[in-house]
Design a protein around this motif. Structure first.
Motif, PDB file in Angstrom:
ATOM      1  N   LEU A 383       0.819  -1.220   0.000  1.00 31.15           N
ATOM      2  CA  LEU A 383       0.000   0.000   0.000  1.00 31.15           C
ATOM      3  C   LEU A 383       0.849   1.265   0.000  1.00 31.15           C
ATOM      4  CD1 LEU A 383      -3.056  -0.654   2.363  1.00 31.15           C
ATOM      5  CD2 LEU A 383      -3.117   0.127  -0.016  1.00 31.15           C
ATOM      6  N   GLU A 384       1.984   1.211   0.669  1.00 24.91           N
ATOM      7  CA  GLU A 384       2.811   2.410   0.770  1.00 24.91           C
ATOM      8  C   GLU A 384       3.407   2.818  -0.570  1.00 24.91           C
ATOM      9  OE1 GLU A 384       5.936   1.470   3.472  1.00 24.91           O
ATOM     10  OE2 GLU A 384       7.005   0.171   2.059  1.00 24.91           O
ATOM     11  N   LEU A 402     -10.829  -5.188  -5.705  1.00 19.56           N
ATOM     12  CA  LEU A 402      -9.864  -4.768  -4.684  1.00 19.56           C
ATOM     13  C   LEU A 402     -10.152  -5.396  -3.322  1.00 19.56           C
ATOM     14  CD1 LEU A 402      -9.679  -0.938  -5.465  1.00 19.56           C
ATOM     15  CD2 LEU A 402      -8.347  -2.797  -6.503  1.00 19.56           C
ATOM     16  N   LEU A 403      -9.079  -5.834  -2.675  1.00 20.88           N
ATOM     17  CA  LEU A 403      -9.100  -6.213  -1.267  1.00 20.88           C
ATOM     18  C   LEU A 403      -7.954  -5.481  -0.590  1.00 20.88           C
ATOM     19  CD1 LEU A 403      -9.525 -10.104  -1.587  1.00 20.88           C
ATOM     20  CD2 LEU A 403     -11.296  -8.474  -0.923  1.00 20.88           C
ATOM     21  N   THR A 404      -8.156  -5.012   0.606  1.00 21.11           N
ATOM     22  CA  THR A 404      -7.078  -4.300   1.301  1.00 21.11           C
ATOM     23  C   THR A 404      -6.844  -4.911   2.674  1.00 21.11           C
ATOM     24  OG1 THR A 404      -8.672  -2.664   2.117  1.00 21.11           O
ATOM     25  CG2 THR A 404      -7.428  -2.098   0.133  1.00 21.11           C
ATOM     26  N   THR A 405      -5.571  -4.969   3.028  1.00 24.42           N
ATOM     27  CA  THR A 405      -5.178  -5.337   4.385  1.00 24.42           C
ATOM     28  C   THR A 405      -4.474  -4.124   4.971  1.00 24.42           C
ATOM     29  OG1 THR A 405      -2.989  -6.177   3.749  1.00 24.42           O
ATOM     30  CG2 THR A 405      -4.841  -7.717   3.602  1.00 24.42           C
ATOM     31  N   LEU A 409      -2.452  -3.988  -0.872  1.00 23.44           N
ATOM     32  CA  LEU A 409      -3.599  -3.964  -1.765  1.00 23.44           C
ATOM     33  C   LEU A 409      -3.558  -5.274  -2.551  1.00 23.44           C
ATOM     34  CD1 LEU A 409      -5.983  -2.422  -3.161  1.00 23.44           C
ATOM     35  CD2 LEU A 409      -4.300  -1.687  -4.862  1.00 23.44           C
ATOM     36  N   ILE A 410      -4.641  -6.023  -2.511  1.00 31.30           N
ATOM     37  CA  ILE A 410      -4.719  -7.290  -3.237  1.00 31.30           C
ATOM     38  C   ILE A 410      -5.720  -7.113  -4.377  1.00 31.30           C
ATOM     39  CG2 ILE A 410      -5.238  -9.749  -3.119  1.00 31.30           C
ATOM     40  CD1 ILE A 410      -4.552  -9.634  -0.141  1.00 31.30           C
TER      41      ILE A 410
END
Length: 576
Positions: A383-384, A402-405, A409-410
């Motif tokens: 993400l960074e 999109l999936l985010t942890t 970012l996935i």
């Protein structure tokens, strides 16, 4: 099924699946020599398509068998970790173990749903150079300089028996002799260290066979490629290529894969890497038909680049697409393409239909004019490293993917493709002479695609890119169709006042109707080269021209896309 027994079953199932895949892959590859000798270009083309389909079929067979037997263990990550360890031991002595590792990765990704790339469960960082070193005795023929030039050429030709008579071998020998004298012997002195090596396996593609070798002279290696064609009068040497740029283009991402036997793939790739130094490892695996492992090597290269760079992912330059959201890492020579959640009019298709278009391209002869792609699922990015404006664009256009942890970012689905300069941007900035060359090649691109039975659909210049070698490539596939499915028409002539001033076409237009006369209005916008383009490619605006290409295709005539200029052919007039 007990845990240890389930692991044994999993390892044996994947091992057998891989062995069966490689056996079938090799059988189809060996058929290329048969079809070349027979001049059976139709079966050559079908054989190539059949080989491309193999991998997915064998992975699916493994998946089905494992899902049936493992049941709940399919979701057990520790089970897969132990299976990987045992599988690694099982394949450790294979000469193609890097391919076996990729096959394992593919099976687990398909069997364990929604699994992102995981270093613990998959072979992620191993790399082709972790393979054992084997003897090169079976890799290439060796020709010492002490034999003399003519003996070397005669022995070289004798070492490759195509099962077909030569059209004029003595003339071929003279052509090769003169070329070598002009390119090498006029510049370098031959001594005891001079030696020539030629790969024993022949590279087949389309209607040609290629010998690939190198000569050590002048304290460096001089690579070369010898294309061989099979015409109505027999086989003949078409040319001899020393130019590294031409050789790199022959292994281009826009070319179909070669049919070549590779007992030890890593060894062949190492040789090719020394000969064609412009190409990266993953590109060379792609070129010899192991595109799934090429995808693995690409991902490894991508991870290494991420670790060595600091720039952020941004939206790619150019006009925003109506179907795809495209982003890139400025320091990396790749673009990433995601299918949007919704398409604005006039686009009228589904996400699955777009995916089918990309699949069509992956199975088709790209004739040097369509970019190769790799398809990824659950692709992870830090993400960074993502610019806020790009993240917002992804959320606006492709949020369902999109999936985010906390840190990543996935992306559920995307394509990777070689970065090129969009043709519209290139024409905005290039010189007049470069612009003339670009619009000429733009038209050539469309014609060569047509001859390969591909109609681009949307032929606006924003859908084409320019490579580092200033070659025009088509890269927007959502509207492509088979040329033979299109209906090319002359526009009916208006005869009444109402027809002349009608606000919309007064004649019926079916779904696949195409009016080439209309192409003039949108194909080239740059004023100082537009007329040059219209004159140079006037056939593009004639429906009869397109119909004539359709007739050739329907009659079974297959294009041979020369990956080098016809001006360097020894016999430019000789047909195949």
């Amino acid at each position: 099924m007990r845990h240890s027994k389930a692991i044994d079953y999993t390892v044996q199932t994947i091992t057998l699946g891989f062995e069966n895949y490689i056996d079938e892959f090799n059988k189809l590859t060996q058929l290329a020599a048969v079809y070349f000798a027979q001049r059976n270009w139709k079966l050559m083309h079908e054989n190539h398509r059949n080989r491309l389909r193999l991998y997915k079929d064998f992975v699916q067979q493994c998946r089905n068998a494992l899902e049936e037997q493992l049941q709940t263990k399919v979701s057990d990550l520790e089970f897969w970790h132990k299976s990987k360890q045992q599988y690694s031991d099982q394949i450790s002595k294979r000469k193609d173990k890097e391919l076996a590792e990729t096959f394992f990765n593919s099976v687990i990704r398909k069997t364990k749903p929604n699994l992102a790339i995981d270093e613990k469960l998959m072979f992620v960082h191993e790399g082709y150079d972790s393979c054992d070193i084997h003897s090169t005795e079976n890799l290439y023929h060796t020709y010492p300089s002490a034999w003399g030039l003519q003996k070397i050429i005669k022995r070289l030709l004798a070492d490759f028996d195509f099962g077909v008579k030569y059209m004029n071998q003595e003339e071929d020998i003279i052509f090769l002799e003169n070329t070598i004298k002009k390119v090498i012997l006029s510049r370098y002195k031959v001594d005891d260290s001079t030696v020539t090596q030629v790969l024993k396996k022949v590279f087949y593609r389309n209607k040609a066979a290629y010998l690939i070798g190198r000569t050590y002279v002048g304290e460096k290696w001089m690579p070369f490629i010898i294309p061989i064609l099979n015409g109505p009068k027999g086989i003949f040497i078409d040319t001899m290529i020393f130019d590294p740029k031409v050789m790199a283009h022959m292994f281009s991402f826009s070319r179909s894969y070669f049919m070549v036997e590779a007992e030890i793939p890593s060894q062949m790739v190492s040789f090719l890497n020394a000969v064609i130094s412009h190409k990266q490892i993953h590109e060379l695996y792609n070129a010899i038909g192991f595109n799934k492992h090429g995808k693995t090597e690409f991902y490894r290269d991508f991870l290494n680049h991420l670790n060595q760079s600091k720039d952020q992912f941004v939206v790619a330059e150019g006009i925003l697409g109506m179907v795809m959201t495209v982003f890139t890492l400025p320091s990396y020579n790749i673009v990433f393409k995601m299918i949007k959640d919704h398409f604005e009019p006039p686009k009228n298709m589904t996400r699955q239909e777009v995916r089918e278009k990309y699949k069509l391209v992956s199975l088709h002869d790209r004739v040097g004019r369509m970019a190769d792609t790799h398809e990824f699922e659950f692709f992870r990015l830090p993400l960074e490293r993502i610019h806020p404006a790009m993240l917002q664009e992804l959320k606006n256009t492709s949020n369902s993917l999109l999936l985010t942890t906390e840190k990543e970012l996935i992306i559920k689905h995307l394509y990777t493709e070689r970065k090129m300069i969009p043709l519209n941007l290139y024409l905005d900035e290039c010189s007049h002479e470069d612009a003339k060359q670009a619009v000429e090649d733009y038209g050539n691109c469309i014609i060569q695609l047509a001859q390969a039975n591909i109609f681009p659909g949307d032929m606006m210049i924003k859908n084409f890119g320019v490579t580092r070698q200033k070659r025009v490539i088509f890269y927007d596939y959502d509207e492509i169709e088979f040329l033979t499915d299109m209906n090319f028409r002359w526009k009916p002539k208006a005869e009444t006042y109402e027809q002349i001033y009608a606000s919309s076409p007064w004649y019926d237009i079916a779904k696949n109707d195409v009016f080439p006369e209309d192409f003039k209005s949108f194909m080239i916008g740059r004023a100082d080269v537009k007329q040059h383009f219209l004159d140079y490619h006037k056939e593009l605006f004639n429906p009869d021209y397109w119909v004539s290409i359709q007739s050739q295709i329907k009659a079974g005539e297959l294009l041979h896309a020369f990956p080098y200029s016809k001006s360097i052919r020894f016999r430019p007039e000789e047909s195949i």
